[in-house]
Motif scaffolding. Structure first.
Motif, PDB file in Angstrom:
ATOM      1  N   TYR A 295       7.675  16.351  -1.569  1.00 11.69           N
ATOM      2  CA  TYR A 295       8.747  15.741  -0.243  1.00 11.69           C
ATOM      3  C   TYR A 295      10.227  16.656  -0.164  1.00 11.69           C
ATOM      4  O   TYR A 295      11.140  15.866  -0.042  1.00 11.69           O
ATOM      5  CB  TYR A 295       8.946  14.317  -0.383  1.00 11.69           C
TER       6      TYR A 295
ATOM      7  N   LEU B  34      -0.700   4.501   0.953  1.00 13.94           N
ATOM      8  CA  LEU B  34      -1.553   5.172   1.064  1.00 13.94           C
ATOM      9  C   LEU B  34      -1.029   6.162   2.499  1.00 13.94           C
ATOM     10  O   LEU B  34      -0.661   5.594   3.608  1.00 13.94           O
ATOM     11  CB  LEU B  34      -2.769   4.371   1.886  1.00 13.94           C
TER      12      LEU B  34
ATOM     13  N   ASN C  75       9.413   4.313   0.820  1.00 12.51           N
ATOM     14  CA  ASN C  75       9.548   5.201   1.888  1.00 12.51           C
ATOM     15  C   ASN C  75      10.902   5.617   2.339  1.00 12.51           C
ATOM     16  O   ASN C  75      11.065   6.632   2.857  1.00 12.51           O
ATOM     17  CB  ASN C  75       8.826   4.166   2.970  1.00 12.51           C
TER      18      ASN C  75
ATOM     19  N   LYS D 107       1.732  14.833  11.632  1.00 10.84           N
ATOM     20  CA  LYS D 107       1.294  15.597  10.327  1.00 10.84           C
ATOM     21  C   LYS D 107      -0.059  16.121  10.425  1.00 10.84           C
ATOM     22  O   LYS D 107      -0.893  15.587  11.327  1.00 10.84           O
ATOM     23  CB  LYS D 107       1.774  15.200   9.116  1.00 10.84           C
TER      24      LYS D 107
ATOM     25  N   ARG E  20       7.207  24.460  10.471  1.00 12.10           N
ATOM     26  CA  ARG E  20       6.796  23.724   9.218  1.00 12.10           C
ATOM     27  C   ARG E  20       6.735  24.918   8.351  1.00 12.10           C
ATOM     28  O   ARG E  20       6.314  24.837   7.011  1.00 12.10           O
ATOM     29  CB  ARG E  20       5.149  23.394   9.599  1.00 12.10           C
TER      30      ARG E  20
ATOM     31  N   GLU F  24       0.882  -1.126  -0.058  1.00 16.25           N
ATOM     32  CA  GLU F  24       0.022  -0.069   0.124  1.00 16.25           C
ATOM     33  C   GLU F  24       0.931   1.352  -0.037  1.00 16.25           C
ATOM     34  O   GLU F  24       1.909   1.129   0.577  1.00 16.25           O
ATOM     35  CB  GLU F  24      -1.126   0.249   1.152  1.00 16.25           C
TER      36      GLU F  24
ATOM     37  N   CYS G   6       5.122   4.843   9.885  1.00 16.36           N
ATOM     38  CA  CYS G   6       5.784   4.197   8.487  1.00 16.36           C
ATOM     39  C   CYS G   6       7.075   4.620   8.335  1.00 16.36           C
ATOM     40  O   CYS G   6       8.191   3.629   8.322  1.00 16.36           O
ATOM     41  CB  CYS G   6       4.825   4.453   7.328  1.00 16.36           C
TER      42      CYS G   6
ATOM     43  N   GLU H 185      -1.586   8.856   5.250  1.00 12.49           N
ATOM     44  CA  GLU H 185      -2.756   9.032   6.482  1.00 12.49           C
ATOM     45  C   GLU H 185      -3.115  10.528   6.012  1.00 12.49           C
ATOM     46  O   GLU H 185      -2.093  11.544   5.731  1.00 12.49           O
ATOM     47  CB  GLU H 185      -2.226   9.143   7.938  1.00 12.49           C
TER      48      GLU H 185
ATOM     49  N   LYS I 138       8.236  -1.310  -2.090  1.00 14.40           N
ATOM     50  CA  LYS I 138       7.491  -0.657  -0.685  1.00 14.40           C
ATOM     51  C   LYS I 138       8.607   0.151   0.146  1.00 14.40           C
ATOM     52  O   LYS I 138       8.444   1.179   0.545  1.00 14.40           O
ATOM     53  CB  LYS I 138       6.593  -1.453  -0.100  1.00 14.40           C
TER      54      LYS I 138
HETATM   55  C1  UGA Z   1       3.734   7.238   4.259  1.00 11.37           C
HETATM   56  C2  UGA Z   1       4.018   7.341   2.686  1.00 11.37           C
HETATM   57  O1  UGA Z   1       3.756   8.454   2.264  1.00 11.37           O
HETATM   58  C3  UGA Z   1       2.792   6.274   2.150  1.00 11.37           C
HETATM   59  O2  UGA Z   1       2.953   6.328   0.313  1.00 11.37           O
HETATM   60  C4  UGA Z   1       3.074   4.979   2.468  1.00 11.37           C
HETATM   61  O3  UGA Z   1       1.890   4.102   2.211  1.00 11.37           O
HETATM   62  C5  UGA Z   1       2.692   5.049   4.227  1.00 11.37           C
HETATM   63  O4  UGA Z   1       3.830   6.220   4.675  1.00 11.37           O
HETATM   64  C6  UGA Z   1       3.153   3.675   4.591  1.00 11.37           C
HETATM   65  O5  UGA Z   1       3.970   3.240   4.475  1.00 11.37           O
HETATM   66  O6  UGA Z   1       2.076   3.134   5.161  1.00 11.37           O
HETATM   67  P1  UGA Z   1       2.525   8.671   5.982  1.00 11.37           P
HETATM   68  O7  UGA Z   1       3.166   8.102   7.107  1.00 11.37           O
HETATM   69  O8  UGA Z   1       0.822   8.701   6.377  1.00 11.37           O
HETATM   70  O9  UGA Z   1       2.556   7.938   4.676  1.00 11.37           O
HETATM   71  O10 UGA Z   1       2.717  10.057   5.810  1.00 11.37           O
HETATM   72  P2  UGA Z   1       3.422  11.138   4.813  1.00 11.37           P
HETATM   73  O11 UGA Z   1       2.554  11.925   4.483  1.00 11.37           O
HETATM   74  O12 UGA Z   1       4.241  10.513   3.712  1.00 11.37           O
HETATM   75  O13 UGA Z   1       4.506  11.821   5.890  1.00 11.37           O
HETATM   76  C7  UGA Z   1       5.459  11.322   6.553  1.00 11.37           C
HETATM   77  C8  UGA Z   1       6.251  12.295   7.366  1.00 11.37           C
HETATM   78  O14 UGA Z   1       6.957  13.087   6.670  1.00 11.37           O
HETATM   79  C9  UGA Z   1       5.377  13.205   8.219  1.00 11.37           C
HETATM   80  O15 UGA Z   1       5.865  13.385   9.548  1.00 11.37           O
HETATM   81  C10 UGA Z   1       5.524  14.625   7.451  1.00 11.37           C
HETATM   82  O16 UGA Z   1       5.335  15.610   8.070  1.00 11.37           O
HETATM   83  C11 UGA Z   1       7.000  14.451   6.931  1.00 11.37           C
HETATM   84  N1  UGA Z   1       6.957  15.274   5.650  1.00 11.37           N
HETATM   85  C12 UGA Z   1       6.587  14.992   4.574  1.00 11.37           C
HETATM   86  C13 UGA Z   1       7.915  16.207   5.729  1.00 11.37           C
HETATM   87  O17 UGA Z   1       8.557  16.278   6.842  1.00 11.37           O
HETATM   88  N2  UGA Z   1       8.454  16.819   4.520  1.00 11.37           N
HETATM   89  C14 UGA Z   1       7.829  16.600   3.296  1.00 11.37           C
HETATM   90  O18 UGA Z   1       8.102  17.109   2.502  1.00 11.37           O
HETATM   91  C15 UGA Z   1       6.675  15.574   3.471  1.00 11.37           C
END
Ligand code: UGA
Length: 450
Positions: A246, A150, A205, A317, A404, A148, A257, A152, A201
């Motif tokens: 990202y 996905l 990540n 987040k 942020r 996946e 994750c 959150e 996968k």
């Molecule tokens: C992440 C992946 O984006 C999904 O594709 C994956 O399926 C999921 O893990 C998983 O393995 O189940 P998620 O952990 O929900 O999803 O959150 P993200 O939106 O990817 O953010 C992860 C962290 O990175 C957060 O703390 C966010 O604030 C931080 N982030 C993200 C940054 O600091 N900078 C960015 O540019 C993007």
């Protein structure tokens, strides 16, 4: 063609997967082992915050059912999706005990059933599951890896409008069948062997985490050399070979994750005889990034002992109530250790069980009352209007540390706050004691001498 699908695990991945397959016209039974969760779902309540999920569950209620009973879920199902947690063990590897429980519970089926792994597992898990199924004489059960992607907060959209769907199979026909379940989605299919799907996968990540640690280090250097990381990220990201996503600097990545999967990949490499040097740095940079806010506060306030700091946002987040591996937890603990009085606000995350010694408040205004500093920890929309006269007057000292880069520095400074973001130039005016009557720039400011 509509299929009958069993989904094991009613967490973020399982519920979203189940609801979205129902939306695509399939009949789905979601099974979980927690009675309260199953009865809440049966009563129409989603046990966590995920935008759009409750409407999706309601809309597809006729094709969606919840049960505690594994045999009931599997009865007549052509596909069994495993969406259970794979938390880290004490050693940092993946704990696959829940995955194995599902496999051990599988009853022999008369028809061909395909076991589909959505949980994030180490590369090689598929091979092990295949051997275990064969050893039990379950060679009529197929096995496919379908990881996946996905995130959150946007999980429903990520499922229904994916960048790609990855299907790794031992048998061509099983891969074909799982691909068929996604009919109706407009997305490239990536068909691979099982090990490669598992690696896609983990590598995805880990790569996203690497980008974040990279831009966070660029931000830290920007602070030293007077550049603005937001402009730098924009200028880099418009290069199509790099891309813009990202590359948002901040206070480090969290969640259930990235930290876990990066550690899984590092250990997987190590256990296989390879030292994954780069991932060590990605992890270390992330840990240090969570702590940098403390240094920024000390720069403005000197000792934090007896100072009041308001943490605005606690979830890892925005748009989630998830506190797993949230940078806010490390930050709050560091501030408490420095002797600060920590106040906190979050619109949905309840951290009262995780953060002891912190006071929680229902509104931003209440949280910042009497504070010496407000720290934007999570990029909640509500915080965009933080720099108001009401907030400034409520604070003992109008200092905003924007973890942020959510706010416009010029606007915040014009509103009478001292502002510091991540990787953004600081203003000489920020160091002056009075906002209304700034001391001449040529004179040393008393605040600076403190
Ligand atoms: C992440 C992946 O984006 C999904 O594709 C994956 O399926 C999921 O893990 C998983 O393995 O189940 P998620 O952990 O929900 O999803 O959150 P993200 O939106 O990817 O953010 C992860 C962290 O990175 C957060 O703390 C966010 O604030 C931080 N982030 C993200 C940054 O600091 N900078 C960015 O540019 C993007």
């Amino acid at each position: 063609m509509s299929s009958r699908i069993a989904v094991f695990g009613a967490g973020y991945a399982g519920l979203v997967t189940g609801a979205c397959f129902a939306e695509l016209g399939h009949t789905v039974v979601v099974r979980d082992v927690v009675p309260d969760k199953v009865s809440a779902l049966q009563a129409g309540t989603v046990p966590f915050y995920e935008p759009g999920l409750d409407e999706l569950l309601e809309r597809n209620g006729e094709r969606l059912r919840f049960t505690l009973d594994a045999a009931d879920a599997v009865e007549g199902a052509g596909f069994v999706f495993i969406c259970v947690d794979t938390p880290p063990t004490y050693a940092g590897d993946a704990d696959l005990s829940r995955v194995w429980t599902v496999i051990e519970e599988l009853p022999p089926a008369a028809e061909r059933t395909i076991l589909v792994m959505k949980s994030t597992v180490p590369v090689g898990t598929g091979e092990k599951v295949r051997s275990a199924l064969d050893a039990r004489g379950l060679d009529s059960v197929g096995y496919v890896s379908n990881p996946e992607f996905l995130a959150e907060g946007t999980a429903v959209r990520d499922f229904l409008e994916p960048d790609r769907v990855v299907v790794g199979a031992f048998e061509e026909a099983d891969g074909e069948a799982v691909e068929g379940l996604h009919a109706g989605l407009d997305a490239p299919m990536v068909r691979t062997d099982v090990a490669s799907a598992e690696m896609i996968k983990l590598a995805s990540n880990a790569f996203l985490g690497t980008r974040i640690s990279f831009i966070n280090e660029i931000a830290n250097v920007c602070e030293l050399v007077g550049a603005d990381v937001n402009d730098v990220a924009k200028g880099m990201g418009l290069d199509q070979r790099i891309g813009r996503r990202y590359l948002r600097p901040g206070i480090g990545f969290g969640g259930s994750c990235f930290p876990k999967d990066i550690s899984f990949l590092k250990l997987l490499a190590g256990n296989s005889g390879y030292h994954f040097q780069l991932l060590n740095s990605v992890i270390e940079v992330n840990e240090l990034q969570k702590r940098r806010v403390v240094g920024k506060l000390q720069k403005h306030l000197d000792s934090l002992r007896g100072k009041t700091v308001a943490l605005l946002g606690l979830a890892f987040k925005a748009n989630t109530d998830d506190l797993r591996e949230a940078p806010s937890i490390v930050l709050a603990s560091r501030l408490l250790a420095e002797g600060a009085d920590v106040r906190a606000w979050d619109p949905v995350a309840d951290a009262s069980q995780v953060l002891k010694g912190v006071s929680f408040h229902d509104s931003v205004l209440e949280a910042v009352s009497g504070a010496d500093a407000a720290v934007i920890v999570t990029e909640w929309e509500e915080l965009r209007s933080l720099a108001s006269a009401e907030i400034r007057e409520a604070m003992r000292n109008p200092l905003i540390i924007d973890g942020r880069n959510l706010l416009d520095p010029k606007e915040v400074r014009a509103a009478g706050f001292t502002y510091e973001g991540i990787g953004r130039p600081t203003s000489p005016l920020d160091m002056l004691p009075e906002i209304d009557e700034p001391a001449p720039l040529s004179e040393p400011s008393p605040a600076r001498e403190e």
